[in-house]
Scaffold this active site. Structure first.
Site, mmCIF file in Angstrom:
data_model
loop_
_atom_site.group_PDB
_atom_site.id
_atom_site.type_symbol
_atom_site.label_atom_id
_atom_site.label_comp_id
_atom_site.label_asym_id
_atom_site.label_seq_id
_atom_site.Cartn_x
_atom_site.Cartn_y
_atom_site.Cartn_z
ATOM 1 N N LYS A 1 5.742 -7.746 -2.671
ATOM 2 C CA LYS A 1 5.548 -8.167 -4.062
ATOM 3 C C LYS A 1 6.734 -8.957 -4.596
ATOM 4 C CE LYS A 1 1.891 -5.163 -5.402
ATOM 5 N NZ LYS A 1 1.371 -4.058 -6.193
ATOM 6 N N LYS B 1 -9.932 -11.439 0.473
ATOM 7 C CA LYS B 1 -10.410 -10.240 -0.224
ATOM 8 C C LYS B 1 -11.192 -10.618 -1.478
ATOM 9 C CE LYS B 1 -8.001 -6.216 -1.261
ATOM 10 N NZ LYS B 1 -6.783 -5.380 -1.343
ATOM 11 N N LYS C 1 -10.515 -10.474 -8.463
ATOM 12 C CA LYS C 1 -10.817 -10.909 -9.826
ATOM 13 C C LYS C 1 -10.160 -12.248 -10.126
ATOM 14 C CE LYS C 1 -6.859 -8.854 -12.017
ATOM 15 N NZ LYS C 1 -6.204 -8.845 -13.292
#
Ligand code: TRP
Length: 334
Positions: free
Chosen positions: A114, A197, A200
């Site tokens: 991240k 994947k 959203k």
């Protein structure tokens, strides 16, 4: 048995969220023996590691709460709450910051992923994230923590923190939790690209099935899903190199609680012209009651907030003895 798990509150929920964490939680709740308890929470305190405005954050927590209840989490049977309403999480996190070692956090692969290249620019919160997660789990003496494969390392850290705290202060305070990682979680992929994947944030809405999509939209998205011209093989091994086909078969298998092999056996030799309508029917049947409950709940902020408030009161009461014992073990007067 005490089950506990958290989920980061995101908005725009889709099939991937449902078939990932949420459905596993519902199953665990429904299979709990008498005397066992489930604690499920929205990790909104963890979400400070994501840049987001005030309104978006408020809305995400309510979206996820409505989705969890719509999918079957029953706030009367499970303790459902948001972390920010239970200050014990932040308090225990700070106490455990004295126990967790920098070397341990430096090994966390999620932080490395991240933070990316700009590690100096990452927030301290992102670095300490696993310690807050350890506090979440240890605060409730959780024995079982249902999580995805990607959380395994965080659970190992949680156990290390528990062992070191117990040893350093000569107490038997924290229970060592076991992760529960579902054996075959189908990774739900984009309907437009079998290697990405379902997300959203994909710019194409056709790539995902949203929990708010109506029946026609679901059917249309399945009809237009990317596939290949080959017929379906008689076993899942024949889907190698066909990521889009594998994804649709995986969705079908997950929804029916079967395996890709048995879905292939059922549709062997048939093309997508036969398979897609069957998949669309299945999705519509399973998702439409969820959608209706979701839309009704989402329109009532006061009811959602009341659910979370009630859950937080139960969670605070459950956390209090452990928190008090942790302060006491460290010689901190409270
Ligand atoms: N880090 C978890 C995730 O991203 C969410 C989470 C926060 C969690 N606290 C937790 C999961 C405690 C299990 C237990 O999925």
């Amino acid at each position: 048995m005490r089950v506990l798990s958290g989920i980061q509150p995101t908005g725009n929920l889709h099939l991937g969220n449902y078939l990932g964490a949420i459905r596993n939680w519902v199953r665990m709740q429904d299979e709990m023996a008498a005397g066992s308890e489930c604690f499920f929470f929205l990790a909104d305190m963890h979400s400070i590691t994501i840049q987001e405005g005030r309104e978006q954050r408020l809305s995400n927590v309510r979206d996820m709460t409505a989705a969890l209840v719509a999918c079957g989490i029953d706030p009367d049977r499970s303790v459902l709450f948001n972390q920010a309403r239970v200050p014990a999480h932040a308090e225990l996190c700070w106490l455990l910051c004295g126990t967790a070692r920098i070397g341990w956090l430096n090994r966390m692969t999620q932080f490395k992923d991240k933070a990316g290249k700009n590690r100096e620019g990452a927030s301290v919160g992102l670095y300490v994230y696993p310690v807050l997660q350890a506090a979440d789990v240890l605060l409730y003496q959780a024995t079982h923590v249902p999580v995805g494969e990607d959380q395994k390392q965080h659970l190992e850290l949680t156990r290390d923190v528990a062992i070191k705290f117990n040893t350093d202060f000569g107490v038997e305070l924290f229970t060592l939790p076991d992760p529960i990682i579902p054996k075959q979680t189908a990774r739900i992929m984009s309907l437009r690209d079998g290697s990405a994947k379902m997300s959203k944030s994909d710019p194409s809405d056709m790539s995902r099935i949203n929990l708010t999509d109506d029946n026609d939209t679901i059917a249309q998205k399945v009809r237009k899903a990317k596939t290949d011209p080959e017929p379906l093989p008689s076993e899942a091994a024949g889907l190698e190199g066909r990521p889009e086909a594998l994804n649709l078969i995986g969705i079908y298998a997950t929804l029916t609680g079967s395996t890709p092999d048995s879905v292939c056996a059922q549709f062997a030799g048939q093309g997508f012209g036969a398979f897609k309508p069957a998949l669309a029917d299945l999705l519509v049947t399973q998702l439409s009651p969820i959608r209706e409950r979701f839309i009704a709940l989402r329109g009532d902020n006061a009811a959602l907030d009341a659910i979370l408030e009630k859950g937080a009161a139960k969670a605070s009461a459950a956390a209090e003895p452990t928190l008090r014992a942790a302060y006491d073990a460290m010689g901190l007067m409270r």
